[in-house]
Design an enzyme around this catalytic site. Structure first.
Site, mmCIF file in Angstrom:
data_model
loop_
_atom_site.group_PDB
_atom_site.id
_atom_site.type_symbol
_atom_site.label_atom_id
_atom_site.label_comp_id
_atom_site.label_asym_id
_atom_site.label_seq_id
_atom_site.Cartn_x
_atom_site.Cartn_y
_atom_site.Cartn_z
ATOM 1 N N THR A 12 84.511 3.648 44.931
ATOM 2 C CA THR A 12 85.671 4.106 44.152
ATOM 3 C C THR A 12 86.833 4.545 45.042
ATOM 4 O OG1 THR A 12 84.708 6.320 44.141
ATOM 5 C CG2 THR A 12 84.263 4.943 42.208
ATOM 6 N N ALA A 14 89.724 4.620 48.409
ATOM 7 C CA ALA A 14 90.853 3.784 48.830
ATOM 8 C C ALA A 14 90.340 2.551 49.583
ATOM 9 C CB ALA A 14 91.805 4.596 49.711
ATOM 10 N N VAL A 15 89.365 2.751 50.478
ATOM 11 C CA VAL A 15 88.810 1.624 51.243
ATOM 12 C C VAL A 15 87.841 0.819 50.381
ATOM 13 C CG1 VAL A 15 87.433 0.968 53.254
ATOM 14 C CG2 VAL A 15 89.077 2.844 53.446
ATOM 15 N N ARG A 40 79.753 11.956 40.537
ATOM 16 C CA ARG A 40 80.993 12.086 39.747
ATOM 17 C C ARG A 40 81.434 10.759 39.129
ATOM 18 N NH1 ARG A 40 81.782 15.085 44.400
ATOM 19 N NH2 ARG A 40 82.656 13.304 45.521
ATOM 20 N N CYS A 129 91.266 2.180 62.100
ATOM 21 C CA CYS A 129 92.317 1.255 61.672
ATOM 22 C C CYS A 129 93.393 1.020 62.743
ATOM 23 C CB CYS A 129 92.964 1.771 60.384
ATOM 24 S SG CYS A 129 93.181 3.566 60.340
ATOM 25 N N LYS A 223 90.173 8.588 69.323
ATOM 26 C CA LYS A 223 89.496 7.388 68.803
ATOM 27 C C LYS A 223 90.166 6.143 69.371
ATOM 28 C CE LYS A 223 89.272 9.537 64.538
ATOM 29 N NZ LYS A 223 89.600 9.506 63.118
ATOM 30 N N ARG A 245 101.849 10.489 61.256
ATOM 31 C CA ARG A 245 101.801 10.109 59.834
ATOM 32 C C ARG A 245 103.228 10.067 59.291
ATOM 33 N NH1 ARG A 245 97.059 8.644 57.650
ATOM 34 N NH2 ARG A 245 96.121 10.614 58.211
ATOM 35 N N HIS A 252 100.088 0.328 58.629
ATOM 36 C CA HIS A 252 100.323 1.105 59.852
ATOM 37 C C HIS A 252 101.224 0.288 60.789
ATOM 38 C CE1 HIS A 252 97.404 3.940 58.622
ATOM 39 N NE2 HIS A 252 96.464 3.760 59.516
HETATM 40 P P1 NAP Z 1 88.539 8.229 49.531
HETATM 41 O O1 NAP Z 1 89.598 7.443 48.868
HETATM 42 O O2 NAP Z 1 88.607 9.709 49.490
HETATM 43 O O3 NAP Z 1 87.110 7.751 48.914
HETATM 44 C C1 NAP Z 1 85.913 8.374 49.247
HETATM 45 C C2 NAP Z 1 84.743 7.595 48.674
HETATM 46 O O4 NAP Z 1 83.521 8.215 49.089
HETATM 47 C C3 NAP Z 1 84.714 7.577 47.159
HETATM 48 O O5 NAP Z 1 84.201 6.356 46.702
HETATM 49 C C4 NAP Z 1 83.744 8.708 46.864
HETATM 50 O O6 NAP Z 1 83.101 8.587 45.616
HETATM 51 C C5 NAP Z 1 82.726 8.507 47.956
HETATM 52 N N1 NAP Z 1 81.936 9.714 48.136
HETATM 53 C C6 NAP Z 1 82.366 10.964 48.438
HETATM 54 N N2 NAP Z 1 81.338 11.828 48.459
HETATM 55 C C7 NAP Z 1 80.224 11.099 48.168
HETATM 56 C C8 NAP Z 1 78.847 11.421 48.013
HETATM 57 N N3 NAP Z 1 78.392 12.677 48.167
HETATM 58 N N4 NAP Z 1 77.980 10.415 47.710
HETATM 59 C C9 NAP Z 1 78.422 9.167 47.548
HETATM 60 N N5 NAP Z 1 79.719 8.803 47.652
HETATM 61 C C10 NAP Z 1 80.611 9.755 47.966
HETATM 62 O O7 NAP Z 1 88.397 7.863 51.044
HETATM 63 P P2 NAP Z 1 88.710 6.475 51.794
HETATM 64 O O8 NAP Z 1 90.076 6.490 52.308
HETATM 65 O O9 NAP Z 1 88.249 5.324 50.952
HETATM 66 O O10 NAP Z 1 87.800 6.628 53.081
HETATM 67 C C11 NAP Z 1 86.406 6.756 53.038
HETATM 68 C C12 NAP Z 1 85.896 6.863 54.458
HETATM 69 O O11 NAP Z 1 86.150 5.645 55.146
HETATM 70 C C13 NAP Z 1 86.606 7.934 55.277
HETATM 71 O O12 NAP Z 1 85.957 9.166 55.199
HETATM 72 C C14 NAP Z 1 86.574 7.378 56.673
HETATM 73 O O13 NAP Z 1 85.394 7.824 57.315
HETATM 74 C C15 NAP Z 1 86.500 5.899 56.469
HETATM 75 N N6 NAP Z 1 87.788 5.249 56.761
HETATM 76 C C16 NAP Z 1 87.857 4.451 57.828
HETATM 77 C C17 NAP Z 1 89.036 3.849 58.160
HETATM 78 C C18 NAP Z 1 89.143 3.032 59.380
HETATM 79 O O14 NAP Z 1 89.996 3.321 60.162
HETATM 80 N N7 NAP Z 1 88.352 2.024 59.575
HETATM 81 C C19 NAP Z 1 90.163 4.038 57.390
HETATM 82 C C20 NAP Z 1 90.082 4.850 56.282
HETATM 83 C C21 NAP Z 1 88.879 5.453 55.993
HETATM 84 P P3 NAP Z 1 83.596 9.453 44.326
HETATM 85 O O15 NAP Z 1 84.791 8.731 43.786
HETATM 86 O O16 NAP Z 1 82.422 9.386 43.409
HETATM 87 O O17 NAP Z 1 83.909 10.818 44.803
HETATM 88 N N1 12T Z 2 91.398 10.674 59.744
HETATM 89 O O1 12T Z 2 88.031 6.024 60.328
HETATM 90 O O2 12T Z 2 93.482 10.126 58.369
HETATM 91 O O3 12T Z 2 88.127 7.544 61.836
HETATM 92 O O4 12T Z 2 94.303 8.122 58.541
HETATM 93 C C1 12T Z 2 90.670 6.658 59.729
HETATM 94 C C2 12T Z 2 91.866 7.132 59.212
HETATM 95 C C3 12T Z 2 89.988 8.854 60.234
HETATM 96 C C4 12T Z 2 88.554 7.002 60.824
HETATM 97 C C5 12T Z 2 93.384 8.951 58.671
HETATM 98 C C6 12T Z 2 91.178 9.340 59.738
HETATM 99 C C7 12T Z 2 89.773 7.524 60.233
HETATM 100 C C8 12T Z 2 92.108 8.460 59.220
#
Ligand code: NAP
Ligand code: 12T
Length: 350
Positions: A12, A14-15, A40, A129, A223, A245, A252
Site C-alpha cells: 500500500t 509509495a514504493v 491496518r 534511490c 548511503k 530535499r 530526484h
Molecule cells: P510508505 O509510503 O510509508 O509505505 C509503507 C508501507 O509499509 C505500507 O505499505 C505499510 O502498510 C507497510 N507497513 C508499515 N508497517 C507495517 C507492518 N508492521 N507490517 C506490514 N507492513 C507494514 O513508505 P515507502 O515510501 O513506500 O517506503 C517503504 C520503505 O521502502 C522505506 O521504509 C524504505 O526502507 C524503503 N525505500 C527505499 C527506497 C530506495 O531508495 N530504494 C526509496 C523509498 C523507500 P500499511 O499501509 O498497512 O501501513
Molecule cells: N530516508 O532506502 O527519505 O535508505 O528519501 C530512501 C529514501 C531512506 C533508503 C528518503 C530515506 C531511503 C529516503
C-alpha cells in the site's frame, strides 16, 4: 514451471504501489501475486491486471509457496520478515537499508553489477534511490576512463520519504498559498520522521535527508558513499555527498562532479552515454534541452545532461542526472533485479 509466486511486502506504500505497476508491465512469468501490508490495510483490495487482489496482513506464514518477495515496508520489517521468507524458500529483493552493506548480500543495479547476483544467499538488496541513478550514469564513464573522485549534491523529491511526506508537502503548500504564516505550517514528518525537529518543506530546501551520523554527514549521504564503493567494487573511489530535499513530489535530480583517471573529452562521454543501458542522453544547450524531474516521472530510464568539462581540472566533468526515484530508484530496479534473477536462472522455485 508456469510462473513465479511473487509477494509484495508494503503493497500500500509509495514504493509498493509502483511495484505493483512494474509487475503488471513485467516480462517475468507470474503465477500468483500476493499483496502484503499491515493489519491496518488487510481486507482492502488493489487491481492487478484486471483482478481485484485482497491485501493480507504480513505474517511469517505469508511466505509459504512464495518464490520471489519484494520488500518495501521499512528496515525493521525487512530485518524481521526477510529471514522468514528465505527460510520458506523465497528469494528476497529488499528495498530498505537493512541489509545493503552486509557482506553476504549483493547490492545490485542490473546495468552495473548483475554478476553479483550469482553469489546471493537468499537476500538481494536494492540500493538507495540516489545511489542507483548516479551508478547508471557513471558506470559507462568509469568503464571507459576510470573514476577517481565523485562530488554529488542531490535535489530529492518528497516521495522518497513515503506517502505521508507527500501529503505533508501537499498540505503545507495549500496552507502557505492560502496565507498561513510559515511558523503555523505545523510540519510533522520532514526532514526525517524519526528526528526531533521538523521543518516545512513547502517553498523550502532542506539539507537533511535521514538523520545525522558520523562526521556531520547524514545517513542518506553515507548511503551514497558506502553503496557506491560496494556497487562499483572499488574502495578507493573518493566520494562526498550533500543530500537536499526540495518541494518536488517525484523525480530526484543530482549535480554530479567527477574526476576520471584518464582525460576523456565531452563528445566521447556523450557518445558513450547515448548507447549506455538505462540512460537517456538529453543534452543540447542550443535547444535548452536538459533532464528535468517533471519529465522523468513515470519513466524507467535515468536522464543525463548538462555535460561539461571543469574549467580548471583537466580530468574533471560536471553533469545533471535525473530519474524517477520511485521507479529506477526503487520499484523498477527491484522488479528488474527479479527479471535478471530469472534470466540468470537464479530463482529457487518452491
Ligand atoms: P510508505 O509510503 O510509508 O509505505 C509503507 C508501507 O509499509 C505500507 O505499505 C505499510 O502498510 C507497510 N507497513 C508499515 N508497517 C507495517 C507492518 N508492521 N507490517 C506490514 N507492513 C507494514 O513508505 P515507502 O515510501 O513506500 O517506503 C517503504 C520503505 O521502502 C522505506 O521504509 C524504505 O526502507 C524503503 N525505500 C527505499 C527506497 C530506495 O531508495 N530504494 C526509496 C523509498 C523507500 P500499511 O499501509 O498497512 O501501513
Ligand atoms: N530516508 O532506502 O527519505 O535508505 O528519501 C530512501 C529514501 C531512506 C533508503 C528518503 C530515506 C531511503 C529516503
Amino acid at each position: 514451471m508456469t510462473g513465479y509466486n511473487v509477494a509484495v511486502v508494503g503493497a500500500t506504500g509509495a514504493v509498493g504501489t509502483r511495484m505493483i505497476e512494474m509487475l503488471e508491465q513485467s516480462t517475468l512469468p507470474l503465477a500468483q501475486v500476493k499483496l502484503l501490508a499491515s493489519a491496518r490495510s488487510a481486507g482492502q483490495t488493489r487491481n492487478f491486471k484486471g483482478d481485484e487482489l485482497v491485501i493480507e496482513e504480513l505474517v511469517p506464514e505469508s511466505f509459504e509457496g512464495v518464490d520471489i518477495a519484494l520488500f518495501s515496508a521499512g528496515g525493521g520489517i525487512s530485518k524481521k520478515f526477510a529471514p522468514e521468507a528465505v527460510k520458506r524458500g523465497a528469494v528476497v529483493v529488499d528495498n530498505t537499508s537493512a541489509f545493503r552493506m552486509d557482506k553476504d548480500v549483493p547490492l545490485v543495479v542490473p546495468e552495473v553489477n548483475a554478476d553479483a547476483l550469482k553469489d546471493h544467499q537468499g537476500i538481494i538488496a536494492n540500493p538507495n534511490c540516489s545511489t542507483i541513478q548516479m551508478m547508471v550514469a557513471l558506470e559507462p564513464i568509469r568503464q571507459a576512463a576510470g573514476l577517481k573522485r565523485i562530488i554529488v549534491s542531490t535535489y530529492q523529491a518528497v516521495s522518497g520519504a513515503g506517502a505521508k511526506a507527500m501529503e505533508e508537502l501537499r498540505r503545507e503548500s495549500a496552507a502557505y498559498l492560502a496565507g498561513t504564516p510559515v511558523d503555523e505550517l505545523n510540519p510533522e514528518i520532514l526532514p526525517a520522521g524519526g528526528d526531533k525537529k521538523h521543518y516545512p518543506i513547502a517553498f523550502n530546501a532542506l539539507p537533511q535527508i535521514d538523520v545525522f551520523a558520523e562526521d556531520n554527514y547524514t545517513y542518506e549521504e553515507w548511503k551514497m558513499i558506502n553503496e557506491t564503493r560496494k556497487i562499483m567494487a572499488d574502495d578507493t573511489i573518493k566520494i562526498a555527498a550533500t543530500c537536499v530535499r526540495i518541494p518536488v513530489f517525484a523525480g530526484h535530480s543530482e549535480s554530479v562532479y567527477i574526476e576520471t583517471e584518464d582525460v576523456i573529452d565531452v563528445a566521447a562521454v556523450k557518445a558513450l552515454l547515448a548507447k549506455a543501458p538505462g540512460v537517456v542522453l538529453e543534452d543540447d544547450p542550443s535547444q535548452q534541452s536538459y533532464p528535468q524531474a517533471l519529465n522523468a516521472v513515470g519513466k524507467k530510464e535515468t536522464f543525463v545532461g548538462r555535460l561539461r568539462r571543469d574549467l580548471d581540472v583537466e580530468n574533471g566533468l560536471h553533469m545533471w542526472v535525473v530519474s524517477d526515484n520511485l521507479l529506477k530508484g526503487a520499484a523498477w530496479n527491484s522488479v528488474q533485479i527479479a527479471e535478471t534473477l530469472h534470466a540468470m536462472d537464479l530463482v529457487r522455485v518452491n
